[in-house]
Enzyme design. Structure first.
Site, PDB file in Angstrom:
ATOM      1  N   ASP A 169      43.065  35.103  34.507  1.00  0.00           N
ATOM      2  CA  ASP A 169      43.607  33.867  33.947  1.00  0.00           C
ATOM      3  C   ASP A 169      44.794  34.227  33.057  1.00  0.00           C
ATOM      4  O   ASP A 169      44.852  35.324  32.502  1.00  0.00           O
ATOM      5  CB  ASP A 169      42.525  33.126  33.173  1.00  0.00           C
ATOM      6  CG  ASP A 169      41.406  32.625  34.096  1.00  0.00           C
ATOM      7  OD1 ASP A 169      41.525  32.753  35.323  1.00  0.00           O
ATOM      8  OD2 ASP A 169      40.400  32.107  33.580  1.00  0.00           O
ATOM      9  N   SER A 184      37.602  28.819  43.037  1.00  0.00           N
ATOM     10  CA  SER A 184      38.023  30.051  42.364  1.00  0.00           C
ATOM     11  C   SER A 184      36.885  31.040  42.117  1.00  0.00           C
ATOM     12  O   SER A 184      37.139  32.206  41.858  1.00  0.00           O
ATOM     13  CB  SER A 184      38.707  29.725  41.036  1.00  0.00           C
ATOM     14  OG  SER A 184      37.784  29.171  40.123  1.00  0.00           O
ATOM     15  N   HIS A 234      34.877  30.680  34.723  1.00  0.00           N
ATOM     16  CA  HIS A 234      35.260  31.965  35.310  1.00  0.00           C
ATOM     17  C   HIS A 234      34.452  33.099  34.684  1.00  0.00           C
ATOM     18  O   HIS A 234      33.761  32.908  33.692  1.00  0.00           O
ATOM     19  CB  HIS A 234      36.759  32.229  35.125  1.00  0.00           C
ATOM     20  CG  HIS A 234      37.624  31.479  36.076  1.00  0.00           C
ATOM     21  ND1 HIS A 234      38.985  31.393  35.914  1.00  0.00           N
ATOM     22  CD2 HIS A 234      37.349  30.777  37.204  1.00  0.00           C
ATOM     23  CE1 HIS A 234      39.506  30.675  36.902  1.00  0.00           C
ATOM     24  NE2 HIS A 234      38.512  30.281  37.694  1.00  0.00           N
TER      25      HIS A 234
END
Length: 140
Positions: free
Chosen positions: A104, A31, A79
Site C-alpha cells: 500500500d 486484492s 490487507h
C-alpha cells in the site's frame, strides 16, 4: 396487545444483530485473493468497540490481516501486515493485499488500525459470497 416480555425479546435480538453487524466486514475487492474474495464477509475483532478493546493494537504481528483507515482510499482497507518497523520512534506497518504486486502507498500507524480479521487456528474466519447483496445495495 404486546406484552413487555415480547418487546424485551425484540430489543435483545436487535442489540445482538447490531453488535454482530459491527464485527462483519464485506470484502469489496479482489486484492486479498485467494485468502478471501470480493463479496465474502470476514469476521473481525475491534481495536475499540464502545470502549472495549477486543485486541491490543500493540500485539499486531507480521502476517495479521487488519482493517485500517487508509490515507489513500476513502473506505477502510483490509490487507495483510508484511513488515513492522520504527520511523523516528513511531511503530509503522507495511501493509499489502495478497493479490497486489506492491505494498500500500503509505505506512500505517497504530491509530489507523480499526480491526483485525479473526483467525481460527491458522485460518481466517470468512463467510463466502454472502456480502454480494450488500455490495449490490451500495452500488459497488
Amino acid at each position: 396487545m404486546t406484552d413487555w416480555k415480547e418487546i424485551a425479546t425484540y430489543a435483545v435480538i436487535l442489540v445482538i444483530v447490531l453488535i454482530a453487524a459491527q464485527h462483519l466486514n464485506v470484502v469489496v475487492s479482489g486484492s486479498m485473493e485467494p485468502a478471501f474474495y470480493r463479496g465474502d464477509i470476514v469476521l473481525v475483532e475491534k481495536a475499540d468497540f464502545l470502549g472495549i478493546h477486543e485486541f491490543d493494537v500493540n500485539d499486531i504481528q507480521k502476517g495479521d490481516v487488519v482493517v485500517y483507515d487508509a490515507k489513500w482510499f476513502n473506505q477502510p482497507v483490509i490487507h495483510r501486515v508484511i513488515n513492522i518497523a520504527q520511523i523516528n520512534g513511531t511503530v509503522v506497518y507495511e501493509i499489502k493485499g495478497d493479490n497486489n504486486n506492491a505494498s500500500d502507498p503509505y505506512f500505517v500507524t497504530r491509530d489507523q488500525i480499526q480491526s483485525k480479521v479473526v483467525t481460527f487456528g491458522d485460518n481466517l474466519v470468512v463467510i463466502p459470497k454472502i456480502g454480494y447483496l450488500s455490495l449490490w445495495l451500495r452500488g459497488l
